[in-house]
Design a protein around this motif. Structure first.
Motif, PDB file in Angstrom:
ATOM      1  N   LEU A 240       0.832  -1.198   0.000  1.00  0.00           N
ATOM      2  CA  LEU A 240       0.000   0.000   0.000  1.00  0.00           C
ATOM      3  C   LEU A 240       0.871   1.254   0.000  1.00  0.00           C
ATOM      4  N   ALA A 241       1.939   1.214   0.771  1.00  0.00           N
ATOM      5  CA  ALA A 241       2.837   2.370   0.839  1.00  0.00           C
ATOM      6  C   ALA A 241       3.567   2.601  -0.474  1.00  0.00           C
ATOM      7  N   GLY A 242       3.927   1.523  -1.149  1.00  0.00           N
ATOM      8  CA  GLY A 242       4.740   1.647  -2.355  1.00  0.00           C
ATOM      9  C   GLY A 242       3.976   1.854  -3.639  1.00  0.00           C
ATOM     10  N   ILE A 243       2.669   1.577  -3.648  1.00  0.00           N
ATOM     11  CA  ILE A 243       1.940   1.544  -4.914  1.00  0.00           C
ATOM     12  C   ILE A 243       1.853   2.909  -5.583  1.00  0.00           C
ATOM     13  N   VAL A 244       1.584   3.974  -4.832  1.00  0.00           N
ATOM     14  CA  VAL A 244       1.419   5.293  -5.453  1.00  0.00           C
ATOM     15  C   VAL A 244       2.747   5.869  -5.943  1.00  0.00           C
ATOM     16  N   PRO A 245       3.770   6.022  -5.084  1.00  0.00           N
ATOM     17  CA  PRO A 245       5.038   6.525  -5.609  1.00  0.00           C
ATOM     18  C   PRO A 245       5.656   5.591  -6.642  1.00  0.00           C
ATOM     19  N   GLY A 246       5.443   4.284  -6.461  1.00  0.00           N
ATOM     20  CA  GLY A 246       5.994   3.320  -7.406  1.00  0.00           C
ATOM     21  C   GLY A 246       5.385   3.450  -8.791  1.00  0.00           C
ATOM     22  N   LEU A 247       4.066   3.577  -8.865  1.00  0.00           N
ATOM     23  CA  LEU A 247       3.412   3.716 -10.166  1.00  0.00           C
ATOM     24  C   LEU A 247       3.825   5.009 -10.865  1.00  0.00           C
ATOM     25  N   ILE A 248       3.974   6.081 -10.096  1.00  0.00           N
ATOM     26  CA  ILE A 248       4.428   7.343 -10.692  1.00  0.00           C
ATOM     27  C   ILE A 248       5.825   7.163 -11.284  1.00  0.00           C
ATOM     28  N   CYS A 249       6.694   6.463 -10.560  1.00  0.00           N
ATOM     29  CA  CYS A 249       8.042   6.196 -11.068  1.00  0.00           C
ATOM     30  C   CYS A 249       7.994   5.341 -12.339  1.00  0.00           C
ATOM     31  N   LEU A 250       7.129   4.335 -12.341  1.00  0.00           N
ATOM     32  CA  LEU A 250       7.030   3.450 -13.503  1.00  0.00           C
ATOM     33  C   LEU A 250       6.502   4.179 -14.731  1.00  0.00           C
ATOM     34  N   ILE A 251       5.655   5.158 -14.528  1.00  0.00           N
ATOM     35  CA  ILE A 251       5.149   5.960 -15.647  1.00  0.00           C
ATOM     36  C   ILE A 251       6.236   6.907 -16.147  1.00  0.00           C
ATOM     37  N   LEU A 252       7.009   7.454 -15.240  1.00  0.00           N
ATOM     38  CA  LEU A 252       7.972   8.493 -15.590  1.00  0.00           C
ATOM     39  C   LEU A 252       9.283   7.958 -16.159  1.00  0.00           C
ATOM     40  N   ILE A 253       9.838   6.910 -15.562  1.00  0.00           N
ATOM     41  CA  ILE A 253      11.210   6.496 -15.883  1.00  0.00           C
ATOM     42  C   ILE A 253      11.397   6.032 -17.334  1.00  0.00           C
TER      43      ILE A 253
END
Length: 491
Positions: A240-253
């Motif tokens: 739950l903690a990682g899903i939001v920042p993680g998805l943003i990173c996956l979209i951006l990188i």
């Protein structure tokens, strides 16, 4: 000189095999490495460090600088560094020096190279690549996002990020590159699409490793160590903690890398139609393809359930290699000829063996105590930001995420909690950072070593992109991540 571990010889020309002289530029680079290492080696040890610890630090820094400047091929630099360590007494030849070469994680990387050979030799990898191209083949960026989505889906159930990238996604990347005539042999060829897909997959793998407790080997160790601070990081809490920042990173990188390290083959409008036509021409799967596919699926299931059925990821990988040998999908001659696998074993194994004494000799503890003194009295959010950034950069001294977690994770959490940081966000942020550090150098992790060993990405490119992407992802976790954690009640 070649800049990857695929260059196995000394001063040989990678194209003709002719031996080249050791030129002035290489000599200057070598002298810089020796000088920096020697200066550190000769400095009287400060309080908290032994003479042997200072000597080991000098040898290690000199070796790491050699890996960056490349006066010689990577494996040669690693062997020379290990030899200097043994000669000076910094490394014990009976214990630490060769420990890394026996590491199960490193042999998992080697096995991944052999598994990739099976995908190529049977044609299954090409078939899978054609399926990807038929769905997402309009652009290199689209293919990268497709591979990123696959990594995200596999991550929660694959507790070895090396197995995930090396055994599952890497063969697909090499096959897609092969279909598009992009090979590591020349700059023009590798930059068509192979280099972009390889470096993107490596950085995406670091992100997915940070998103789930079970996405890398270091995750469960983080969870166990966090309990010393009365923090229970459950699987659901981390996810739950990682899903939001993680998805943003996956979209951006993938888009960021596409901008700073673009493939020369960007738009491939005909690729989808060509892929569909070739798939029709291939017909049904051959017997060897079926064997390869079933072996691959069984390995995937065993990797996903390894913690439940108590089977090691490396054991699973070599089970797959054994099946491929028994069915003659690959041969011992194929394995012997795989220079990338053996070169990676040497350079990464030596580095792991050299990094361990930095912990046992107290070098990492000494560095952590210096950091603790710097952040004393600051607001806790600022303390967490500073410690996380320090934790990121100190990974230049480590050859795997697990090694860093084992060495200094507890120390950094202790410093954070003592400075007033709530225990849960401190333990969780440093746990996530333990995944994000996995792509910053070509020796930062098993997946990084594997991607580097494939030869698509030069050392300078690897370090530059790894640093940029690492800083971006860490910044997202420290801003968006902390904000999201506030919303869900982590602090």
């Amino acid at each position: 000189m070649g800049e990857t571990v695929r260059t196995g010889g000394g001063g040989g020309d990678p194209q003709t095999g002719a031996r080249q002289p050791f030129n002035t530029g290489q000599l200057v680079k070598a002298l810089i490495c020796v000088a920096v290492g020697l200066v550190i080696f000769l400095i009287p040890p400060p309080k908290g460090l032994t003479a042997q610890g200072m000597h080991m630090l000098g040898v290690f820094v000199g070796t790491i600088l050699g890996l960056i400047l490349q006066p010689l091929p990577t494996s040669a630099v690693a062997i020379i560094g290990m030899t200097v360590g043994m000669l000076t007494g910094a490394l014990d030849p009976k214990k630490a020096a060769f420990n890394g070469l026996g590491s199960a994680s490193i042999w998992l990387i080697v096995a991944a190279f052999f598994i990739a050979q099976g995908f190529v030799s049977t044609g299954l990898g090409r078939r899978i690549a054609l399926v990807f191209l038929s769905k997402l083949g309009k652009s290199s960026l689209g293919i990268a996002y497709g591979l990123s989505a696959a990594d995200l889906v596999l991550a929660p159930a694959t507790p070895s990020n090396t197995a995930r990238l090396g055994g599952i996604l890497f063969p697909i990347i090499t096959s897609i590159s092969d279909v598009q005539d992009s090979k590591p042999d020349t700059d023009e060829s590798r930059r068509r699409i192979g280099a972009y897909l390889a470096i993107t997959a490596n950085n995406v793998n670091a992100i997915t490793s940070a998103m789930f407790l079970t996405a890398m080997a270091a995750g469960p160790v983080v969870g166990q160590l966090a309990q010393k601070f009365h923090v229970d990081i459950g699987w659901g809490t981390w996810a739950l903690a990682g899903i939001v920042p993680g998805l943003i990173c996956l979209i951006l990188i993938p888009a960021l890398i596409y901008r700073i390290f673009p493939p020369t083959l960007r738009n491939v409008p005909q690729a989808q139609e060509d892929a569909k036509d070739e798939l029709k021409g291939l017909g049904p799967l051959s017997m060897h393809e079926w064997i390869m596919a079933v072996t691959f699926l069984v390995m995937l299931v065993l990797w996903a359930t390894g913690s439940v059925i108590h089977i090691n990821s490396t054991t699973v990988a070599f089970l797959g290699v054994a099946v491929l040998l028994c069915t003659k999908i690959i041969t011992w001659q194929d394995m012997v000829a795989n220079k990338s696998a053996w070169s990676t074993l040497i350079f990464f194994g030596v580095l792991v063996g050299m990094a361990e004494p930095l912990n046992t000799l107290g070098v990492t503890t000494w560095a952590g105590e210096i950091i603790a003194g710097l952040v004393k009295g600051m607001p806790w959010v600022l303390v967490l930001v500073i410690l996380t950034i320090f934790y990121f950069f100190i990974h230049y001294m480590f050859a795997s995420e697990l090694a860093q977690v084992a060495a200094i994770y507890t120390l950094f959490v202790s410093v954070a909690v003592a400075a007033g940081v709530p225990a849960m966000p401190a333990a969780l942020m440093l746990g996530c950072a333990s995944g994000l550090i996995g792509a910053m150098t070509h020796y930062a992790s098993g997946p990084a070593a594997l991607i580097y060993g494939a030869g698509y990405v030069k050392t300078s490119e690897f370090l530059r992109i790894g640093l940029i992407c690492g800083l971006v992802t860490v910044a997202i976790f420290l801003t968006v991540g902390l904000g999201w954690w506030r919303l869900i009640g982590i602090w």
